[in-house]
Enzyme design. Sequence first.
Site, PDB file in Angstrom:
ATOM      1  CD  GLU A  67      -3.038   1.231   2.111  1.00 18.65           C
ATOM      2  OE1 GLU A  67      -3.477   0.145   2.524  1.00 18.65           O
ATOM      3  OE2 GLU A  67      -3.520   2.343   2.439  1.00 18.65           O
ATOM      4  CD  GLU A  92       1.872   8.528   4.682  1.00 19.83           C
ATOM      5  OE1 GLU A  92       0.929   8.192   3.954  1.00 19.83           O
ATOM      6  OE2 GLU A  92       2.479   9.616   4.541  1.00 19.83           O
ATOM      7  CG  ASP A 119       9.633   8.872  -1.965  1.00 18.98           C
ATOM      8  OD1 ASP A 119       9.035   8.069  -2.702  1.00 18.98           O
ATOM      9  OD2 ASP A 119       9.907  10.038  -2.296  1.00 18.98           O
ATOM     10  CG  ASP A 141      -0.393  13.734  -1.336  1.00 11.65           C
ATOM     11  OD1 ASP A 141      -1.288  13.721  -0.472  1.00 11.65           O
ATOM     12  OD2 ASP A 141       0.810  13.527  -1.069  1.00 11.65           O
ATOM     13  CE  LYS A 145      -1.673  26.449  -6.696  1.00  9.96           C
ATOM     14  NZ  LYS A 145      -0.690  27.008  -5.775  1.00  9.96           N
ATOM     15  CG  ASP A 177     -11.378  12.999  -3.402  1.00 17.55           C
ATOM     16  OD1 ASP A 177     -10.211  12.667  -3.706  1.00 17.55           O
ATOM     17  OD2 ASP A 177     -11.618  13.972  -2.656  1.00 17.55           O
ATOM     18  NE  ARG A 213      -6.825  10.319   9.322  1.00 20.54           N
ATOM     19  CZ  ARG A 213      -7.049  11.109  10.354  1.00 20.54           C
ATOM     20  NH1 ARG A 213      -7.748  10.680  11.375  1.00 20.54           N
ATOM     21  NH2 ARG A 213      -6.568  12.340  10.394  1.00 20.54           N
ATOM     22  CD  GLU A 215     -14.340   6.001   0.249  1.00 23.04           C
ATOM     23  OE1 GLU A 215     -13.880   5.749  -0.868  1.00 23.04           O
ATOM     24  OE2 GLU A 215     -14.943   5.160   0.951  1.00 23.04           O
TER      25      GLU A 215
HETATM   26  C1  LIG Z   1      -4.183  12.270   0.561  1.00 22.71           C
HETATM   27  S1  LIG Z   1      -3.291  11.203   1.607  1.00 22.71           S
HETATM   28  C2  LIG Z   1      -4.296   9.728   1.660  1.00 22.71           C
HETATM   29  C3  LIG Z   1      -3.968   8.833   2.830  1.00 22.71           C
HETATM   30  C4  LIG Z   1      -4.746   7.518   2.901  1.00 22.71           C
HETATM   31  N1  LIG Z   1      -4.405   6.637   1.817  1.00 22.71           N
HETATM   32  C5  LIG Z   1      -6.240   7.749   2.951  1.00 22.71           C
HETATM   33  O1  LIG Z   1      -6.932   7.397   1.978  1.00 22.71           O
HETATM   34  O2  LIG Z   1      -6.722   8.281   3.957  1.00 22.71           O
HETATM   35  C6  LIG Z   1      -1.943  10.708   0.552  1.00 22.71           C
HETATM   36  C7  LIG Z   1      -0.782  10.110   1.329  1.00 22.71           C
HETATM   37  O3  LIG Z   1       0.225   9.663   0.427  1.00 22.71           O
HETATM   38  C8  LIG Z   1       1.475   9.880   1.038  1.00 22.71           C
HETATM   39  N2  LIG Z   1       2.519   9.919  -0.007  1.00 22.71           N
HETATM   40  C9  LIG Z   1       2.700  10.890  -0.909  1.00 22.71           C
HETATM   41  N3  LIG Z   1       3.767  10.630  -1.674  1.00 22.71           N
HETATM   42  C10 LIG Z   1       4.256   9.445  -1.245  1.00 22.71           C
HETATM   43  C11 LIG Z   1       5.392   8.661  -1.625  1.00 22.71           C
HETATM   44  N4  LIG Z   1       6.220   9.068  -2.615  1.00 22.71           N
HETATM   45  N5  LIG Z   1       5.619   7.518  -0.955  1.00 22.71           N
HETATM   46  C12 LIG Z   1       4.787   7.121   0.042  1.00 22.71           C
HETATM   47  N6  LIG Z   1       3.720   7.831   0.456  1.00 22.71           N
HETATM   48  C13 LIG Z   1       3.461   8.978  -0.179  1.00 22.71           C
HETATM   49  C14 LIG Z   1       1.311  11.202   1.758  1.00 22.71           C
HETATM   50  O4  LIG Z   1       2.265  11.387   2.788  1.00 22.71           O
HETATM   51  C15 LIG Z   1      -0.125  11.113   2.276  1.00 22.71           C
HETATM   52  O5  LIG Z   1      -0.195  10.642   3.597  1.00 22.71           O
END
Ligand SMILES: C[S@@+](CC[C@H](N)C(=O)[O-])C[C@H]1O[C@@H](n2cnc3c(N)ncnc32)[C@H](O)[C@@H]1O
Length: 234
Positions: A67, A92, A119, A141, A145, A177, A213, A215
């Site tokens: 994941e 994460e 990462d 994320d 933009k 979304d 969360r 969603e």
């Molecule tokens: C919008 S949040 C969604 C979190 C979760 N999946 C949820 O649905 O509630 C996106 C997550 O992806 C993580 N993320 C972004 N770039 C990443 C990367 N290169 N490697 C691992 N995680 C990453 C961010 O830190 C963030 O917590």
Amino acid sequence: MSEDQAAPERRNFYGRVHGKTLRASQKTYLAEDLERLSLAGVTVADNPARVPLDVAAITGGRPLWLEVGFGGGEHLVHMAARYPDIAIIGCEPFVNGIAMLLGKIRAAGVDNLCIHPGDVRDLFDVLPDACVAKAFLNYPDPWPKARHHRRRFVTQGYLSALARVMPPGAEFRVATDIPDYVRQTLEEVPQAGFDLLAQTGQGAAWDDWLSTRYEQKALREGRDPHYLTFRRQG
Ligand SMILES: C[S@@+](CC[C@H](N)C(=O)[O-])C[C@H]1O[C@@H](n2cnc3c(N)ncnc32)[C@H](O)[C@@H]1O
């Protein structure tokens, strides 16, 4: 490092790594559990030669799932609990999310889950070919933009690395979304070697889905979920 070894790639990470002050219990989880649950040999500091991981040693021979960006970890722990015969890695970099996950792991008592607290690209570097049987990208994320769209996960840099570690037939799920994220996902994921199997919307998630969360936030704010399922070609 010898002269014929390429230097590990330097990368920018644009997301947040720290958020609100952690609760005392979360600091305890980080201090007591994070090292034990974290995969060794993933970061450049830990593995500068980028030696591939021994996947069998991590999974004990079970199928490996992944994941990306688990946020607070609810979906990750849910999958680990629901499928005790698989091993799942969650990536994460956001420390507050990692602390939340660790609390959920204690509560659920799952032991088939490990973490890369960073990462996902660092993990891709050291995963062998074709070792990930299923991958989840839940509410990535959005980078709304246009000039930031190249930071999205659904771009060829991330996707070609994901495709390399997934064998033919492996499943890749994306939930979002954001309509423009759906557009880019439908354009870019097939280019990386995946076929679209299904595209559904609100009320028609996967049978084993657990709403995350992000969603829940999207639903409160009136945005519609989209669920996309791909299969690795080959
Ligand atoms: C919008 S949040 C969604 C979190 C979760 N999946 C949820 O649905 O509630 C996106 C997550 O992806 C993580 N993320 C972004 N770039 C990443 C990367 N290169 N490697 C691992 N995680 C990453 C961010 O830190 C963030 O917590």
